[in-house]
Design a protein around this motif. Sequence first.
Motif, mmCIF file in Angstrom:
data_model
loop_
_atom_site.group_PDB
_atom_site.id
_atom_site.type_symbol
_atom_site.label_atom_id
_atom_site.label_comp_id
_atom_site.label_asym_id
_atom_site.label_seq_id
_atom_site.Cartn_x
_atom_site.Cartn_y
_atom_site.Cartn_z
ATOM 1 N N HIS A 60 0.871 -1.155 -0.005
ATOM 2 C CA HIS A 60 -0.139 0.012 0.004
ATOM 3 C C HIS A 60 0.927 1.190 0.178
ATOM 4 C CE1 HIS A 60 -3.613 2.394 2.349
ATOM 5 N NE2 HIS A 60 -2.933 2.927 1.214
ATOM 6 N N HIS A 62 1.546 5.127 -2.162
ATOM 7 C CA HIS A 62 1.091 6.299 -3.069
ATOM 8 C C HIS A 62 2.367 6.931 -3.612
ATOM 9 C CE1 HIS A 62 -3.326 5.962 -1.628
ATOM 10 N NE2 HIS A 62 -2.851 5.599 -0.570
ATOM 11 N N PHE A 67 -4.299 14.871 -4.922
ATOM 12 C CA PHE A 67 -5.164 14.759 -3.668
ATOM 13 C C PHE A 67 -5.202 16.167 -3.001
ATOM 14 C CE2 PHE A 67 -5.173 12.500 0.788
ATOM 15 C CZ PHE A 67 -6.561 12.360 0.541
ATOM 16 N N LYS A 151 -9.343 -1.099 -5.272
ATOM 17 C CA LYS A 151 -9.246 -0.455 -3.989
ATOM 18 C C LYS A 151 -10.517 0.602 -3.930
ATOM 19 C CE LYS A 151 -7.974 2.080 -0.652
ATOM 20 N NZ LYS A 151 -6.794 3.278 -0.609
ATOM 21 N N PHE A 153 -12.579 3.708 -1.534
ATOM 22 C CA PHE A 153 -12.608 4.635 -0.313
ATOM 23 C C PHE A 153 -13.954 4.639 0.142
ATOM 24 C CE2 PHE A 153 -8.791 5.669 -2.570
ATOM 25 C CZ PHE A 153 -7.880 6.214 -1.610
ATOM 26 N N TYR A 156 -13.535 10.315 1.962
ATOM 27 C CA TYR A 156 -13.341 11.167 0.590
ATOM 28 C C TYR A 156 -14.394 11.170 -0.226
ATOM 29 C CZ TYR A 156 -8.314 10.022 2.527
ATOM 30 O OH TYR A 156 -7.380 9.947 3.389
ATOM 31 N N HIS A 184 -10.458 1.443 2.303
ATOM 32 C CA HIS A 184 -10.157 2.604 3.026
ATOM 33 C C HIS A 184 -11.483 2.742 3.931
ATOM 34 C CE1 HIS A 184 -8.881 6.841 4.627
ATOM 35 N NE2 HIS A 184 -10.005 6.634 4.954
ATOM 36 N N HIS A 240 -4.852 0.004 6.053
ATOM 37 C CA HIS A 240 -4.396 1.235 7.195
ATOM 38 C C HIS A 240 -5.562 1.055 8.506
ATOM 39 C CE1 HIS A 240 -7.363 3.745 5.239
ATOM 40 N NE2 HIS A 240 -6.342 4.486 4.482
ATOM 41 N N MET A 288 -2.630 12.105 8.897
ATOM 42 C CA MET A 288 -3.287 10.986 8.013
ATOM 43 C C MET A 288 -4.707 10.594 8.422
ATOM 44 S SD MET A 288 -0.994 7.779 8.912
ATOM 45 C CE MET A 288 -2.029 6.978 7.395
ATOM 46 N N SER A 289 -5.122 9.878 7.518
ATOM 47 C CA SER A 289 -6.360 9.122 7.806
ATOM 48 C C SER A 289 -6.305 7.734 7.611
ATOM 49 C CB SER A 289 -7.531 9.686 6.797
ATOM 50 O OG SER A 289 -7.793 11.113 7.050
ATOM 51 N N ASP A 316 1.279 2.857 3.550
ATOM 52 C CA ASP A 316 0.168 3.881 2.876
ATOM 53 C C ASP A 316 1.347 5.538 2.494
ATOM 54 O OD1 ASP A 316 -1.983 5.243 2.138
ATOM 55 O OD2 ASP A 316 -2.565 5.637 4.274
ATOM 56 N N ALA A 318 2.553 8.487 1.666
ATOM 57 C CA ALA A 318 1.965 9.550 0.999
ATOM 58 C C ALA A 318 2.843 10.794 1.318
ATOM 59 C CB ALA A 318 0.244 9.695 1.270
ATOM 60 N N ASN A 338 -3.494 14.718 3.576
ATOM 61 C CA ASN A 338 -3.348 13.785 4.612
ATOM 62 C C ASN A 338 -2.436 12.628 3.906
ATOM 63 O OD1 ASN A 338 -6.802 12.863 5.518
ATOM 64 N ND2 ASN A 338 -5.809 14.826 5.333
ATOM 65 N N GLY A 339 -1.566 12.211 4.967
ATOM 66 C CA GLY A 339 -0.481 11.233 4.424
ATOM 67 C C GLY A 339 0.850 11.384 5.283
HETATM 68 O O1 URP Z 1 -4.100 9.785 4.912
HETATM 69 C C1 URP Z 1 -3.868 9.042 3.989
HETATM 70 N N1 URP Z 1 -4.008 7.926 4.714
HETATM 71 N N2 URP Z 1 -3.446 9.452 3.039
HETATM 72 C C2 URP Z 1 -3.288 8.827 1.697
HETATM 73 C C3 URP Z 1 -4.508 8.221 1.121
HETATM 74 C C4 URP Z 1 -5.256 7.335 1.925
HETATM 75 O O2 URP Z 1 -6.369 7.507 2.446
HETATM 76 O O3 URP Z 1 -5.027 6.172 1.704
#
Ligand code: URP
Length: 461
Positions: A60, A62, A67, A151, A153, A156, A184, A240, A288-289, A316, A318, A338-339
Amino acid sequence: MKHLLIRNGRIVNPDGCFDGDLLCTDGRVAALGRELPSPAGAEVIDAGGLLVLPGFVDPHVHIHLPFMGTLAKDTWESAGRAALLGGTTTLIEMICPARGDDPWEAYQLWRGKAEGVAACDFSFHMGVSRHDAGTDQALRRIVSEGVASFKVFLAYKGAFGVDDAELYRTLTLARELGVVVAAHCENETLVAERCRELLARGVTGPEGHHESRPPQVEAEGVHHFTSFLELTGATGYIVHLSCREALEEALAARRRGVRLGIETLIQYLLLDKTHAELPNFEGAKYVMSPPLRDRANQEVLWRALRNGEIDTVATDHAPFDFATQKRMGLGDFTRIPNGIPSLQDRVALLHGEGVVAGRLDLPAFVRCASTNAARWFGLFPRKGVLLPGADADVVLMDPRRGETISAARHAMAVDYNPFEGRTAVGSVRSVFLRGQPVVQEGKFVGRPGSGKFLARAPGIG
Ligand code: URP
Ligand code: ZN
Ligand code: ZN
């Protein structure tokens, strides 16, 4: 024939370890044993005192990520180099099309960013951000290309998030095709309501982020997703997972017969919500989320890793710069991209805080950072194990040597490191990708573009 003979190391596999030799021939593992004879012309490496590990798999990440009004900082060139320096030889990236984007074009765009550029091997999960009349056909075509996982979400909304009808249709197709759906899991309506309330109360700093998404928000998302899995019969994978409440929902679903993989992140194992409360907007580095949680959750996650309830530790990754991008959220935490970056440091940190600290044994370390991801996403036994026939992706690690993590030295293209100043015990000395040296004495010697796209067949290994 090209032979590589690694002698006298501690060879670690998902089911055990032994002290001995590993022979690789023409990019594949050929034999394991004690005092293996050296074929004529073999390159012989003494791995005395070192661990000999299968190349690590991060399921996982990015890299190309448009974003929250900005673009993540790494390219496949910087990310591939950073991954290999950290012992990760395979990355699985999330393709994240915006709601209006065409899925096939998104697949080609994301693949084009990696192809000919990445120094490590790579694959993708296909993000589904809309499901309309043409989507099934496009997704079938993408799966037939070897991108055998989706994948979604649940958060978001308006960006990547799907509604319930779209979720149901995506899972129905996934069930038919036999592909895993990664999700997610957060209830977006609750997030939106709580953000509105917090901002109205004047809470604008990074600490508002975790207040807006407490554990119940994630647990509800897990419950929601797993109910849909139960109805459709699809196989799911929760990305996550951060806290006890969400874990309990996931385990309850498994007890009801839902086929479900569970991933946590190195960030949740080692960082907590006090990081997002740091003054002077420093907390934004830790947004982050789902958000970083109360520290008590860390032991819950470690225990679940130890007993096999949690399958994988990912990043994850990011990466958003602190100086410019995270600052977009000054005065409004809902605008902080977020990340949290961590692609380079996952393996060493997991070794130090897991194995050296006595929380995981060596085979469990290999399972949760390599083998299980390979199994879940159709890469096993090519990746994730050192057995004859597997790709000769091999990491030599000095398990006693500590290295202090710093943005000043990391290879990720981002201006901060969330683990700044921490010492990770477990130093990646050499890495081989399909038998070729890509890291020697801790230095990158790979070649951008030599990474391969890994086509995957549906089904879990
Ligand atoms: O906060 C995060 N996790 N950012 C990357 C995008 C995601 O939600 O996986
Ligand atoms: Zn996510
Ligand atoms: Zn992600």
